[in-house]
Write an enzyme that holds these catalytic residues in place. Structure first.
Site, PDB file in Angstrom:
ATOM      1  N   ARG A 101       0.821  -1.233   0.000  1.00  0.00           N
ATOM      2  CA  ARG A 101       0.000   0.000   0.000  1.00  0.00           C
ATOM      3  C   ARG A 101       0.851   1.278   0.000  1.00  0.00           C
ATOM      4  NH1 ARG A 101      -3.221  -3.167   3.480  1.00  0.00           N
ATOM      5  NH2 ARG A 101      -5.085  -3.845   2.370  1.00  0.00           N
ATOM      6  N   LYS A 123       3.247  11.951 -11.033  1.00  0.00           N
ATOM      7  CA  LYS A 123       2.644  10.940 -11.910  1.00  0.00           C
ATOM      8  C   LYS A 123       3.555   9.719 -11.983  1.00  0.00           C
ATOM      9  CE  LYS A 123       0.025  13.812 -15.173  1.00  0.00           C
ATOM     10  NZ  LYS A 123      -0.079  14.222 -16.582  1.00  0.00           N
ATOM     11  N   GLU A 165      11.382  20.296 -23.399  1.00  0.00           N
ATOM     12  CA  GLU A 165      10.408  20.498 -22.311  1.00  0.00           C
ATOM     13  C   GLU A 165      10.743  21.779 -21.526  1.00  0.00           C
ATOM     14  OE1 GLU A 165       7.667  18.791 -22.015  1.00  0.00           O
ATOM     15  OE2 GLU A 165       8.012  16.750 -22.735  1.00  0.00           O
ATOM     16  N   LYS A 211       7.425  23.864 -13.324  1.00  0.00           N
ATOM     17  CA  LYS A 211       6.597  22.653 -13.274  1.00  0.00           C
ATOM     18  C   LYS A 211       6.035  22.451 -11.864  1.00  0.00           C
ATOM     19  CE  LYS A 211       5.608  18.006 -13.949  1.00  0.00           C
ATOM     20  NZ  LYS A 211       5.828  16.746 -14.562  1.00  0.00           N
ATOM     21  N   GLU A 221      -4.527  17.379 -12.202  1.00  0.00           N
ATOM     22  CA  GLU A 221      -4.806  17.773 -13.583  1.00  0.00           C
ATOM     23  C   GLU A 221      -6.296  17.933 -13.863  1.00  0.00           C
ATOM     24  OE1 GLU A 221      -1.926  16.230 -16.508  1.00  0.00           O
ATOM     25  OE2 GLU A 221      -3.626  15.930 -17.844  1.00  0.00           O
ATOM     26  N   ARG A 225      -3.208  22.489 -14.737  1.00  0.00           N
ATOM     27  CA  ARG A 225      -2.066  21.639 -15.094  1.00  0.00           C
ATOM     28  C   ARG A 225      -2.038  21.313 -16.588  1.00  0.00           C
ATOM     29  NH1 ARG A 225       0.263  16.601 -11.445  1.00  0.00           N
ATOM     30  NH2 ARG A 225       1.885  15.946 -12.882  1.00  0.00           N
ATOM     31  N   ASN A 229       0.515  20.589 -21.127  1.00  0.00           N
ATOM     32  CA  ASN A 229       0.315  19.815 -22.357  1.00  0.00           C
ATOM     33  C   ASN A 229       0.574  20.639 -23.613  1.00  0.00           C
ATOM     34  OD1 ASN A 229      -0.395  17.421 -21.076  1.00  0.00           O
ATOM     35  ND2 ASN A 229      -2.479  18.162 -20.755  1.00  0.00           N
ATOM     36  N   HIS A 232       1.797  19.211 -26.917  1.00  0.00           N
ATOM     37  CA  HIS A 232       1.637  17.760 -26.839  1.00  0.00           C
ATOM     38  C   HIS A 232       0.469  17.213 -27.661  1.00  0.00           C
ATOM     39  CE1 HIS A 232       4.656  18.163 -23.775  1.00  0.00           C
ATOM     40  NE2 HIS A 232       4.690  16.858 -23.555  1.00  0.00           N
ATOM     41  N   HIS A 236       2.101  14.418 -29.525  1.00  0.00           N
ATOM     42  CA  HIS A 236       1.730  13.011 -29.317  1.00  0.00           C
ATOM     43  C   HIS A 236       1.270  12.361 -30.612  1.00  0.00           C
ATOM     44  CE1 HIS A 236       1.100  13.378 -24.705  1.00  0.00           C
ATOM     45  NE2 HIS A 236       2.264  12.823 -24.992  1.00  0.00           N
ATOM     46  N   HIS A 250      10.825  11.761 -27.358  1.00  0.00           N
ATOM     47  CA  HIS A 250       9.606  12.489 -27.005  1.00  0.00           C
ATOM     48  C   HIS A 250       9.768  14.007 -27.173  1.00  0.00           C
ATOM     49  CE1 HIS A 250       6.024  13.577 -24.757  1.00  0.00           C
ATOM     50  NE2 HIS A 250       6.777  14.300 -23.944  1.00  0.00           N
TER      51      HIS A 250
HETATM   52  N1  NAD Z   1       5.667  11.277 -14.822  1.00  0.00           N
HETATM   53  C1  NAD Z   1       5.650  12.313 -15.627  1.00  0.00           C
HETATM   54  O1  NAD Z   1       5.104  13.371 -15.311  1.00  0.00           O
HETATM   55  C2  NAD Z   1       6.349  12.211 -16.941  1.00  0.00           C
HETATM   56  C3  NAD Z   1       6.589  13.358 -17.700  1.00  0.00           C
HETATM   57  C4  NAD Z   1       7.286  13.242 -18.888  1.00  0.00           C
HETATM   58  C5  NAD Z   1       7.725  12.002 -19.312  1.00  0.00           C
HETATM   59  N2  NAD Z   1       7.464  10.898 -18.567  1.00  0.00           N
HETATM   60  C6  NAD Z   1       7.930   9.565 -18.973  1.00  0.00           C
HETATM   61  O2  NAD Z   1       9.349   9.591 -19.033  1.00  0.00           O
HETATM   62  C7  NAD Z   1       9.809   8.653 -19.985  1.00  0.00           C
HETATM   63  C8  NAD Z   1      10.835   9.316 -20.858  1.00  0.00           C
HETATM   64  O3  NAD Z   1      11.898   9.736 -20.058  1.00  0.00           O
HETATM   65  P1  NAD Z   1      13.414   9.768 -20.554  1.00  0.00           P
HETATM   66  O4  NAD Z   1      13.486  10.577 -21.789  1.00  0.00           O
HETATM   67  O5  NAD Z   1      14.239  10.145 -19.386  1.00  0.00           O
HETATM   68  O6  NAD Z   1      13.630   8.250 -21.032  1.00  0.00           O
HETATM   69  P2  NAD Z   1      14.495   7.025 -20.490  1.00  0.00           P
HETATM   70  O7  NAD Z   1      14.351   6.841 -19.038  1.00  0.00           O
HETATM   71  O8  NAD Z   1      14.132   5.880 -21.352  1.00  0.00           O
HETATM   72  O9  NAD Z   1      16.011   7.482 -20.784  1.00  0.00           O
HETATM   73  C9  NAD Z   1      16.444   7.690 -22.102  1.00  0.00           C
HETATM   74  C10 NAD Z   1      17.740   6.911 -22.392  1.00  0.00           C
HETATM   75  O10 NAD Z   1      18.829   7.525 -21.701  1.00  0.00           O
HETATM   76  C11 NAD Z   1      19.529   6.541 -20.937  1.00  0.00           C
HETATM   77  N3  NAD Z   1      20.133   7.260 -19.813  1.00  0.00           N
HETATM   78  C12 NAD Z   1      19.500   7.741 -18.731  1.00  0.00           C
HETATM   79  N4  NAD Z   1      20.361   8.474 -17.993  1.00  0.00           N
HETATM   80  C13 NAD Z   1      21.563   8.404 -18.605  1.00  0.00           C
HETATM   81  C14 NAD Z   1      22.831   8.967 -18.326  1.00  0.00           C
HETATM   82  N5  NAD Z   1      23.025   9.789 -17.293  1.00  0.00           N
HETATM   83  N6  NAD Z   1      23.847   8.696 -19.167  1.00  0.00           N
HETATM   84  C15 NAD Z   1      23.653   7.908 -20.274  1.00  0.00           C
HETATM   85  N7  NAD Z   1      22.462   7.372 -20.594  1.00  0.00           N
HETATM   86  C16 NAD Z   1      21.429   7.631 -19.775  1.00  0.00           C
HETATM   87  C17 NAD Z   1      18.491   5.532 -20.586  1.00  0.00           C
HETATM   88  O11 NAD Z   1      19.054   4.298 -20.238  1.00  0.00           O
HETATM   89  C18 NAD Z   1      17.707   5.471 -21.885  1.00  0.00           C
HETATM   90  O12 NAD Z   1      18.375   4.664 -22.811  1.00  0.00           O
HETATM   91  C19 NAD Z   1       8.593   8.163 -20.746  1.00  0.00           C
HETATM   92  O13 NAD Z   1       8.260   6.878 -20.272  1.00  0.00           O
HETATM   93  C20 NAD Z   1       7.505   9.164 -20.359  1.00  0.00           C
HETATM   94  O14 NAD Z   1       6.216   8.596 -20.355  1.00  0.00           O
HETATM   95  C21 NAD Z   1       6.795  10.992 -17.396  1.00  0.00           C
HETATM   96 ZN    ZN Z   2       6.295  15.874 -22.609  1.00  0.00          ZN
END
Ligand code: NAD
Ligand code: ZN
Length: 348
Positions: A101, A123, A165, A211, A221, A225, A229, A232, A236, A250
């Site tokens: 939990r 999130k 972003e 943020k 949201e 919030r 977007n 996006h 998206h 992304h």
């Molecule tokens: N929770 C939220 O509010 C929110 C907001 C935006 C995005 N997201 C989520 O975040 C994800 C995308 O995040 P991301 O772009 O960080 O992707 P990711 O976590 O997949 O990282 C991108 C790549 O970079 C590598 N990497 C990470 N740190 C590194 C470092 N210091 N040195 C070398 N390589 C490194 C990872 O292994 C991966 O291959 C998606 O799943 C998306 O849905 C969530």
């Molecule tokens: Zn985004």
């Protein structure tokens, strides 16, 4: 709450022995774990490493984290450290939010995108049956620790993805931050220096603060919030159209989405044309033109109808800008106007 990595030991001071758990992916295990290990001194921890990449953000991986916690007898007092990009902070956050939990978790974002976006705001979640972030919770981390040195090993494309972003945060919330980012980009700094400048100029902290402020006012949201977007709705649509062939970062999709949505902002809300020119210039100089098999504008518009932000029986819902720092949510735009904005984007 935001802290730097050096504060980790004090955050963990009341932690019983054997109750520290660390989640990495295969890249952050190599590039980031050594620095993390150094910063926690004598603390011992259990480590679980998942394969890097968005495909790992699934239910099977969540189960692996639950199994790992159970196997090492994690109690309600345990802390899970999510050391990685948004894939790890989303997935680890979800696993922690649901194990027994809910146990505490600390996010240590290692990508720029995770630092400015994914690791804060609460999130958590994972992709399910082909739907991105289909299952998740709103659960805040105990803390988010920011340490710029992690960005040194980040591939250039991932750095730019996160920077998009930051541009979004500036556009929706702050003329001053927008001007600062434009200045930074003008300098065309090499990777190392850009990473350093993100910290020394204060733009990274400012972006995170934008943020956090928005999220604090609307944690679930329901209204405000939605300004996050911006870019996006189109972004998206491009991202999911491209997914059929190859995944695009992304942030690149968001950048292209913002170009189209600033175009709409000029047409619908009288946003100054100068903003469109500035953003278009950034796109051409740093991100390139949209590389996807998604240039059928009709198909992209259909994808915008599938966006989760939409209400039934209405044209797609956008956040648009009256000017930099003056966003308007719930803007319903006709297909004809969207088509014109896409035509602009693809003509560049
Ligand atoms: N929770 C939220 O509010 C929110 C907001 C935006 C995005 N997201 C989520 O975040 C994800 C995308 O995040 P991301 O772009 O960080 O992707 P990711 O976590 O997949 O990282 C991108 C790549 O970079 C590598 N990497 C990470 N740190 C590194 C470092 N210091 N040195 C070398 N390589 C490194 C990872 O292994 C991966 O291959 C998606 O799943 C998306 O849905 C969530
Ligand atoms: Zn985004």
């Amino acid at each position: 709450m935001l802290h730097s990595l050096t504060q980790l030991s004090s955050l963990l001071s009341d932690l019983p022995k054997g109750q520290l758990f660390v989640l990495t992916d295969s890249h952050t295990k190599v590039h980031c774990l050594p620095l993390f290990a150094e910063s926690i001194g004598d603390f011992s921890y259990h480590l679980l490493t998942l394969e890097a990449g968005e495909v790992t953000k699934n239910l099977t991986s969540v189960q692996l984290v639950w199994d790992f916690l159970l196997k090492h007898r994690a109690t309600r007092e345990a802390v899970l450290v999510n050391l990685g990009g948004g894939m790890i902070t989303d997935l680890g956050g979800f696993a922690a939010a649901t194990y027994m939990r809910g146990i505490r978790f600390v996010n240590i974002p290692t990508t720029l995108l995770a630092m400015v976006d994914a690791s804060s705001g609460g999130k958590t979640g994972f992709d399910y049956k082909g739907v991105k972030n289909a299952i998740g919770t709103f659960t805040l981390p105990l803390a988010t620790l920011i340490h710029l040195d992690f960005l040194r090993t980040l591939p250039a494309e991932e750095l730019l993805s996160g920077f998009a972003e930051m541009l979004k945060h500036a556009l929706i919330a702050s003329k001053e931050e927008w001007v600062n980012l434009l200045q930074l980009l003008q300098e065309e700094l090499p990777h190392e220096q850009l990473v350093e400048a993100l910290g020394s100029t204060g733009v990274l902290q400012a972006s995170i603060a934008i943020k956090e402020k928005v999220v604090a006012q609307d944690p679930h949201e329901t209204g405000l919030r939605k300004i996050l977007n911006f870019g996006h709705t189109v972004g998206h649509a491009i991202e999911s159209a491209a997914l059929e062939r190859n995944a695009l970062p992304h942030g690149y999709c968001v950048l292209w989405g913002m170009v189209a949505e600033v175009y709409l902002s000029v047409v619908k809300l009288g946003c100054p044309r100068e903003v469109l020119q500035q953003l278009t210039q950034i796109m051409l100089q740093y991100y390139g033109r949209p590389q996807c098999n998604c240039k059928q504008r009709e198909q992209l518009i259909q994808r915008m109808y599938q966006d989760k932000k939409n209400s039934a029986n209405r044209t797609p819902n956008f956040t648009l800008l009256r000017a930099v720092g003056e966003p308007e949510i719930n803007q319903y735009v006709s297909e004809k106007d969207i088509d014109e904005a896409l035509e602009y984007l693809f003509s560049l």
